[in-house]
Design a protein around this motif. Sequence first.
Motif, PDB file in Angstrom:
ATOM      1  N   ASP A 140      -5.606  -6.197  -6.451  1.00  0.00           N
ATOM      2  CA  ASP A 140      -5.159  -6.302  -5.063  1.00  0.00           C
ATOM      3  C   ASP A 140      -6.116  -5.493  -4.184  1.00  0.00           C
ATOM      4  OD1 ASP A 140      -2.582  -6.823  -3.186  1.00  0.00           O
ATOM      5  OD2 ASP A 140      -3.485  -4.868  -2.740  1.00  0.00           O
ATOM      6  N   ARG A 180      -4.784  -2.015  -3.131  1.00  0.00           N
ATOM      7  CA  ARG A 180      -4.737  -1.073  -4.253  1.00  0.00           C
ATOM      8  C   ARG A 180      -6.141  -0.650  -4.686  1.00  0.00           C
ATOM      9  NH1 ARG A 180       0.007  -4.167  -5.602  1.00  0.00           N
ATOM     10  NH2 ARG A 180      -1.131  -5.544  -7.007  1.00  0.00           N
ATOM     11  N   HIS A 186       2.360   0.129  -3.238  1.00  0.00           N
ATOM     12  CA  HIS A 186       1.051  -0.005  -3.874  1.00  0.00           C
ATOM     13  C   HIS A 186       0.729   1.216  -4.742  1.00  0.00           C
ATOM     14  CE1 HIS A 186      -0.148  -3.798  -2.165  1.00  0.00           C
ATOM     15  NE2 HIS A 186       0.060  -3.369  -0.926  1.00  0.00           N
ATOM     16  N   THR A 242       2.611   1.032  -7.949  1.00  0.00           N
ATOM     17  CA  THR A 242       1.979   0.083  -8.868  1.00  0.00           C
ATOM     18  C   THR A 242       0.810   0.742  -9.596  1.00  0.00           C
ATOM     19  OG1 THR A 242       2.655  -1.782  -7.503  1.00  0.00           O
ATOM     20  CG2 THR A 242       0.846  -2.175  -9.038  1.00  0.00           C
TER      21      THR A 242
END
Length: 126
Positions: A45, A48, A82, A85
């Motif tokens: 991503d 990220r 984020h 994650t």
Amino acid sequence: MSKQAAVLTLTDLNADTACCPPIAQHRIPAETAAVLAPAFKALGDPVRLQLMSMIASAPGGEICVCDLTPAFELSGPTISHHLKTLREAGLVDSDRRGTWVYYRARPGIMRQLAALLAVDTTAAVG
């Protein structure tokens, strides 16, 4: 077993060494691929990946979420998602200090990911 536990197991056992030869030299075992895939997925991503770059390059090796959030045109909860994650993928550790959370990269997993993607530039390309 959670994805985080799988990544942490491999990282903790081999923090100073690569988990396996680069994929350009040998096929990576299925078990290793299953353990490292969540880290690569987390970095897939753009936000990220930028967050990881900011964390890994932070002076002193860590950065406060208060310094990360203003760098994006996203809400605080979205940035927190984020960061969660990245944490669950085993890429970062965090510490709460009062109302702020500080993040730092986990060098062992970063070395493993880098070693896995290493390419021998001296080899002939055909």
